[in-house]
Structures are given as structure tokens and as C-alpha cells.
Design an enzyme around this catalytic site. Structure first.
Site, short mmCIF file in Angstrom:
data_model
loop_
_atom_site.label_atom_id
_atom_site.label_comp_id
_atom_site.label_asym_id
_atom_site.label_seq_id
_atom_site.Cartn_x
_atom_site.Cartn_y
_atom_site.Cartn_z
CE LYS A 82 0.33 -0.21 -4.59
NZ LYS A 82 0.61 -1.42 -4.42
CG HIS A 107 -2.36 -0.56 -0.68
ND1 HIS A 107 -2.68 -1.84 -1.02
CD2 HIS A 107 -3.52 0.10 -0.59
CE1 HIS A 107 -3.98 -1.95 -1.16
NE2 HIS A 107 -4.51 -0.78 -0.89
CB CYS A 130 1.73 -4.59 -2.60
SG CYS A 130 0.00 -4.11 -2.66
CG ASP A 136 5.26 -5.16 -3.80
OD1 ASP A 136 5.88 -5.88 -2.99
OD2 ASP A 136 4.50 -4.25 -3.46
CG ASP A 137 3.86 -8.54 -9.49
OD1 ASP A 137 3.98 -9.73 -9.21
OD2 ASP A 137 2.87 -8.07 -10.07
#
Length: 98
Positions: free
Chosen positions: A92, A94, A46, A6-7
Site C-alpha cells: 500500500k 497511497h 503513512c 508503517d506503525d
């Protein structure tokens, strides 16, 4: 193996010219000829990205946000591949209430 990052932008690894990012594994892949030049995601953050990856569905097709409610019975790539592949999720995620 599939990596979900992500990102991360095109120039955010050392292999693509970032001046101080420590990305030895991506750098090694690039040096060996594996270059990542096209990126696609089902969402800008995300949870929608993971929802699309795990279910193959547009995150907007779910009536509730999956980080609170899970995938509401939608089949996931994990469920589809568990019988024939070793599966592991790390990091992670989530997703889901647990």
C-alpha cells in the site's frame, strides 16, 4: 532492498520480544546479526513518511497532500535509480491520484 514499515514499534516483532507477532523474516535477520535499533521517519502516518522517502523532501514543502496530487514534478528515488537498478514497489503506497 529497502523495507518501509508503517506503525511498527521497536518491540513489535518476535525478534525484539513481542509475545505473538509472527515476523519470521525480521527474526531471521536478527538471528544473523542484523538488528534494527534506530528508526527515522518524516511523518507520523503513512503518506508523509512515503513522501519524504520518495522525494528526500520534507512533506510540508509540498503545497498539496501528495495522496491527492502526487509529487508535483519533484524527482523521486524511483526516477533517479530506474536507469541503473531494478525497481519494484509492493504493498500500500497511497501516493498520487492514480
Amino acid at each position: 532492498m529497502l523495507g518501509v514499515y508503517d506503525d511498527v514499534g521497536y518491540g513489535d516483532s518476535g525478534a525484539y520480544g513481542h509475545p505473538y507477532a509472527n515476523t519470521p523474516n525480521i527474526n531471521k535477520l536478527a538471528a544473523e546479526g542484523t538488528l534494527f535499533r534506530h528508526f527515522y521517519a518524516t511523518g507520523a502516518v503513512c503518506n508523509p513518511s512515503r513522501t519524504g522517502f520518495m522525494t528526500g523532501r520534507n512533506p510540508n514543502s509540498f503545497p498539496n497532500y501528495s495522496d491527492d496530487y502526487g509529487f508535483l514534478g519533484a524527482a523521486t528515488i524511483t526516477e533517479l535509480l530506474t536507469e541503473t537498478h531494478e525497481i519494484g514497489h509492493f504493498g500500500k503506497w497511497h501516493i498520487g491520484p492514480e
